[in-house]
Enzyme design. Structure first.
Site, PDB file in Angstrom:
ATOM      1  N   TYR A 166      -2.549  -4.060  48.245  1.00 39.69           N
ATOM      2  CA  TYR A 166      -2.820  -5.360  48.860  1.00 39.69           C
ATOM      3  C   TYR A 166      -1.526  -6.077  49.227  1.00 39.69           C
ATOM      4  O   TYR A 166      -1.386  -6.599  50.332  1.00 39.69           O
ATOM      5  CB  TYR A 166      -3.637  -6.207  47.891  1.00 39.69           C
ATOM      6  CG  TYR A 166      -3.976  -7.593  48.380  1.00 39.69           C
ATOM      7  CD1 TYR A 166      -5.055  -7.813  49.231  1.00 39.69           C
ATOM      8  CD2 TYR A 166      -3.235  -8.698  47.976  1.00 39.69           C
ATOM      9  CE1 TYR A 166      -5.391  -9.087  49.661  1.00 39.69           C
ATOM     10  CE2 TYR A 166      -3.556  -9.979  48.400  1.00 39.69           C
ATOM     11  CZ  TYR A 166      -4.634 -10.169  49.244  1.00 39.69           C
ATOM     12  OH  TYR A 166      -4.945 -11.436  49.676  1.00 39.69           O
TER      13      TYR A 166
ATOM     14  N   SER B 207      -0.550 -13.460  52.104  1.00 37.66           N
ATOM     15  CA  SER B 207      -0.766 -13.825  50.708  1.00 37.66           C
ATOM     16  C   SER B 207       0.571 -14.032  50.023  1.00 37.66           C
ATOM     17  O   SER B 207       1.571 -13.385  50.369  1.00 37.66           O
ATOM     18  CB  SER B 207      -1.540 -12.727  49.969  1.00 37.66           C
ATOM     19  OG  SER B 207      -1.561 -12.969  48.580  1.00 37.66           O
TER      20      SER B 207
END
Length: 260
Positions: free
Chosen positions: A166, A151
């Site tokens: 995350y 990401s």
């Protein structure tokens, strides 16, 4: 120095795609793109019924062999029998797309170990266990392609939807990718990562409203939020035979959000 032999793709080949059942997810679109290119596809998802439905649809529309398998990647004991089933029922496994993941918008001072472990169990630990198992098969055949989804949050330190846990897990995916690429590249297996930016999927907290899209677009040179198809195209390329000289690379599919 003896150069390693380049092993061609088999005529029939299978790609394992995790996170392939979500109706609005990158995994589902990637599975469809691969099936359209002639791959047999194993759709792996915690939603076993959804995975079977997607696999049935792929087989019907594209004339390939497809298998839906329910697996909770946070439970390592479920991974070995799932891969064994794929290998028994489909063609040679050549591709692995690690797409399944969970988000976490929990602020740092509200983050507890249970949430930290939940995020890492799926986004990194499960990815490791599955990749290790599948890579053994690929190395034994001398050919394979592994692509894992990280990401832009890993590179920018959050700033889109999810926060510390995350971003940390997705940063671990990048380190894992680079190290594994060095370790098994000489055995015919490439290992790469794709780093999406703002993509209109449910991992962004649900369907993006027009207002939220407008907020995100302000930081995007391309002037729009991404779609699952944008990311799937890059994953499919990196899984393909023509990408055999690319390894250890992170492809940013983020509309220019992170230019470096």
């Amino acid at each position: 120095m003896v150069e390693p032999a380049v092993t061609s793709f088999p005529a029939r080949r299978t790609a394992i795609v995790t996170g392939g059942a979500s109706p609005r997810g990158i995994g589902r679109v990637t599975a469809g793109r691969l099936a359209g290119a002639g791959w047999d596809v194993a759709v792996v998802d915690i939603d076993g019924a959804g995975a079977e439905e997607v696999a049935s649809d792929l087989a019907r529309r594209h004339g390939v062999r497809a298998l839906g398998v329910g697996v909770d990647l946070a439970r390592p004991e479920e991974i070995e029998p799932a891969v064994a089933r794929v290998e028994a029922e489909l063609s040679q496994v050549v591709g692995l797309a690690n797409i399944a993941g969970v988000a976490s918008p929990v602020p740092f001072f509200e983050l507890d170990l249970a949430e930290w472990d939940r995020v890492f169990a799926i986004n990194m630990r499960g990815l490791f266990v599955l990749t290790q198992r599948v890579a053994r098969t690929m190395v034994s055949h001398g050919v394979g392609r592994i692509v894992s989804v990280s990401s832009v949050s890993a590179q920018r330190g959050g700033g889109t939807y999810s926060r510390v846990s995350y971003s940390a897990a997705k940063a671990a995916v990048l380190g894992f990718t680079r190290a594994l690429a060095r370790e098994i590249g000489g055995q015919g297996v490439t290992v790469n990562a794709v780093s999406p930016g703002p993509i209109d999927t449910d991992i962004m907290g649900g369907t993006l409203s027009d207002e939220r899209k407008g907020e995100l677009v302000r930081d995007l040179p391309v002037g729009r939020v991404g779609t699952p198809a944008d990311v799937a195209a890059t994953i499919a390329f990196l899984l393909g035979e023509d990408a055999g000289f690319i390894t250890g690379v992170t492809y940013n599919v983020d509309g220019g959000l992170h230019i470096f």
